[in-house]
Scaffold this motif. Structure first.
Motif, mmCIF file in Angstrom:
data_model
loop_
_atom_site.group_PDB
_atom_site.id
_atom_site.type_symbol
_atom_site.label_atom_id
_atom_site.label_comp_id
_atom_site.label_asym_id
_atom_site.label_seq_id
_atom_site.Cartn_x
_atom_site.Cartn_y
_atom_site.Cartn_z
ATOM 1 N N ALA A 10 -6.273 1.513 -8.086
ATOM 2 C CA ALA A 10 -5.901 2.020 -6.754
ATOM 3 C C ALA A 10 -6.269 1.004 -5.677
ATOM 4 C CB ALA A 10 -6.589 3.357 -6.493
ATOM 5 N N ILE A 11 -7.428 0.401 -5.783
ATOM 6 C CA ILE A 11 -7.885 -0.586 -4.800
ATOM 7 C C ILE A 11 -6.976 -1.804 -4.804
ATOM 8 C CG2 ILE A 11 -9.745 -2.222 -4.250
ATOM 9 C CD1 ILE A 11 -11.695 -0.006 -5.352
ATOM 10 N N ASN A 12 -6.597 -2.266 -5.979
ATOM 11 C CA ASN A 12 -5.838 -3.513 -6.109
ATOM 12 C C ASN A 12 -4.321 -3.322 -6.121
ATOM 13 O OD1 ASN A 12 -8.166 -5.084 -6.221
ATOM 14 N ND2 ASN A 12 -8.413 -4.639 -8.394
ATOM 15 N N SER A 13 -3.855 -2.088 -6.056
ATOM 16 C CA SER A 13 -2.421 -1.827 -6.102
ATOM 17 C C SER A 13 -1.708 -2.488 -4.927
ATOM 18 C CB SER A 13 -2.166 -0.314 -6.053
ATOM 19 O OG SER A 13 -0.787 -0.065 -5.912
ATOM 20 N N ASN A 14 -0.530 -3.034 -5.208
ATOM 21 C CA ASN A 14 0.307 -3.605 -4.158
ATOM 22 C C ASN A 14 1.389 -2.626 -3.709
ATOM 23 O OD1 ASN A 14 -0.995 -6.107 -3.892
ATOM 24 N ND2 ASN A 14 -0.004 -6.832 -5.758
ATOM 25 N N ALA A 15 1.302 -1.391 -4.172
ATOM 26 C CA ALA A 15 2.260 -0.367 -3.752
ATOM 27 C C ALA A 15 2.103 -0.108 -2.254
ATOM 28 C CB ALA A 15 2.022 0.923 -4.535
ATOM 29 N N ALA A 16 3.207 0.211 -1.615
ATOM 30 C CA ALA A 16 3.164 0.493 -0.176
ATOM 31 C C ALA A 16 2.364 1.759 0.112
ATOM 32 C CB ALA A 16 4.580 0.641 0.371
ATOM 33 N N ARG A 17 2.401 2.711 -0.800
ATOM 34 C CA ARG A 17 1.683 3.971 -0.627
ATOM 35 C C ARG A 17 0.950 4.318 -1.907
ATOM 36 N NH1 ARG A 17 6.561 4.152 1.361
ATOM 37 N NH2 ARG A 17 7.502 4.940 -0.518
ATOM 38 N N ILE A 18 -0.229 4.896 -1.743
ATOM 39 C CA ILE A 18 -0.927 5.447 -2.904
ATOM 40 C C ILE A 18 -1.436 6.830 -2.519
ATOM 41 C CG2 ILE A 18 -1.625 3.204 -3.824
ATOM 42 C CD1 ILE A 18 -4.516 3.927 -2.906
#
Length: 104
Positions: A10-18
């Motif tokens: 979750a911290i390293n995700s490059n998704a626009a939204r989490i």
């Protein structure tokens, strides 16, 4: 605190939204704090970061941990702020005013 694999993702995700859903005491605030700090460090404009929470207490905790963000708060507070900023987007022709007593 040692982070789990899911927390690190979750911290390293490059998704626009989490979306972070977990039980009390599981590290949600730590994960959100670390993610926001990483995004800002990597050049994301803090005014483009939105954190929605259910309680004013958590909004204050997150603000204290990540620094001043324009868009951190409860659903109600942030929606009210948006209406104050751009009332015409929802069909109001003029800005409406509310005093502190009404706001509370």
């Amino acid at each position: 605190m040692k982070l789990t694999d899911n927390q690190q993702r979750a911290i390293n995700s490059n998704a626009a939204r989490i979306k972070v859903l977990a039980v009390a005491g599981s590290g949600k605030t730590t994960v959100l704090t670390k993610r926001v700090k990483r995004l800002i460090r990597e050049g994301v404009d803090p005014d483009e970061i939105l954190i929605l929470t259910f309680t004013r207490k958590m909004a204050k905790v997150l603000s204290a941990r990540v620094g001043k963000l324009k868009w951190v708060g409860t659903f109600h507070a942030l929606c009210f702020k948006m209406i104050e900023i751009q009332p015409t987007l929802i069909g109001y022709k003029k800005v409406f005013m509310i005093d502190e007593n009404e706001r509370k």
